[in-house]
Design a protein around this motif. Structure first.
Motif, PDB file in Angstrom:
ATOM      1  N   THR A  25      -0.101  68.484  34.055  1.00 10.84           N
ATOM      2  CA  THR A  25      -0.028  67.599  35.219  1.00 10.84           C
ATOM      3  C   THR A  25       1.209  66.710  35.117  1.00 10.84           C
ATOM      4  N   THR A  26       1.590  66.156  36.237  1.00 12.04           N
ATOM      5  CA  THR A  26       2.729  65.236  36.252  1.00 12.04           C
ATOM      6  C   THR A  26       2.445  64.043  35.344  1.00 12.04           C
ATOM      7  N   ALA A  27       1.224  63.537  35.386  1.00  9.73           N
ATOM      8  CA  ALA A  27       0.867  62.383  34.548  1.00  9.73           C
ATOM      9  C   ALA A  27       0.954  62.737  33.066  1.00  9.73           C
ATOM     10  N   GLN A  49       1.345  51.431  29.748  1.00  7.61           N
ATOM     11  CA  GLN A  49       1.208  51.401  31.201  1.00  7.61           C
ATOM     12  C   GLN A  49       2.388  50.653  31.832  1.00  7.61           C
ATOM     13  N   ASP A  56       9.661  54.756  36.602  1.00  5.09           N
ATOM     14  CA  ASP A  56       9.242  55.600  37.714  1.00  5.09           C
ATOM     15  C   ASP A  56      10.326  56.572  38.182  1.00  5.09           C
ATOM     16  N   VAL A  62       4.385  58.650  41.202  1.00  5.26           N
ATOM     17  CA  VAL A  62       3.240  58.832  40.317  1.00  5.26           C
ATOM     18  C   VAL A  62       2.750  57.472  39.863  1.00  5.26           C
ATOM     19  N   THR A  63       1.487  57.198  40.104  1.00  2.96           N
ATOM     20  CA  THR A  63       0.904  55.957  39.607  1.00  2.96           C
ATOM     21  C   THR A  63      -0.221  56.319  38.661  1.00  2.96           C
ATOM     22  N   LEU A  64      -0.221  55.682  37.537  1.00  2.00           N
ATOM     23  CA  LEU A  64      -1.256  55.911  36.537  1.00  2.00           C
ATOM     24  C   LEU A  64      -2.154  54.690  36.486  1.00  2.00           C
ATOM     25  N   THR A  68      -7.212  56.471  34.168  1.00  2.00           N
ATOM     26  CA  THR A  68      -6.543  57.762  34.027  1.00  2.00           C
ATOM     27  C   THR A  68      -5.699  57.775  32.771  1.00  2.00           C
ATOM     28  N   LEU A  69      -4.971  56.681  32.527  1.00  2.00           N
ATOM     29  CA  LEU A  69      -4.136  56.601  31.336  1.00  2.00           C
ATOM     30  C   LEU A  69      -4.999  56.626  30.074  1.00  2.00           C
TER      31      LEU A  69
END
Length: 173
Positions: A25-27, A49, A56, A62-64, A68-69
């Motif tokens: 995934t991008t994350a 974080q 960015d 993309v926001t984490l 999710t992180l």
């Protein structure tokens, strides 16, 4: 007859994720890429974080979120791509796990909470340290333990804190 396509160079981060059974995934690429780009620095969840929000340009849009992180860091740690240390204040710190490393000696400052690698400082005794780590790992493996890593931590007050000087810029506190 099927045509043979030329081999293309695979992204090393994608290759690592795939080799460890993780989705690309991008994350996941963003987090692993950041930590691999800063191999000698360990980050708390909050520091990571903040660093990723400031970075960015790597993955615009993309926001984490916090959860999710946490989950991503946990998965990366479980498969051995990240090293997780818990310092004396019981704060978890994460950094990229160097390949084929069983033990990473480091110094944890009890004042500024910086985590400094000791490999250079222990150069003369590094062979003895590696031998001791390998011996311990082999003994545990013979007892049936699996998927192990070893952490050597020395705790105290760093030279900067002891003398009252400020730590270098860019070092997480």
């Amino acid at each position: 007859m099927a045509s043979i396509l030329p081999l293309t160079e695979t992204d090393p981060i994608d290759a690592l994720l795939s080799a460890h059974g993780l989705r690309r995934t991008t994350a996941a690429r963003l987090v692993l890429g950041w930590l691999l780009a800063h191999p000698d620095t360990s980050y708390t969840h909050a520091q990571l974080q903040l660093a990723l929000v400031g970075d960015d340009a790597e993955a615009p849009g993309v926001t984490l979120d916090r959860v999710t992180l946490y989950r991503l860091i946990d998965r990366l740690t479980q498969v051995g791509l990240l090293l997780c240390r818990v310092d004396a204040s019981r704060v978890r710190r994460y950094q990229a796990m160097p390949t084929s490393v069983h033990a990473i000696p480091h110094f944890e400052c009890q004042s500024c909470h910086r985590d400094s690698p000791l490999a250079g400082a222990l150069r003369a005794n590094g062979v003895d340290l590696e031998r001791a780590a390998e011996s311990a790992m082999q003994a545990l493996k013979a007892l049936g333990y699996q998927g192990m890593s070893m952490d050597f931590a020395v705790r105290g007050v760093c030279a900067d804190c002891a003398t009252g000087t400020t730590p270098p810029q860019g070092v997480p506190a």
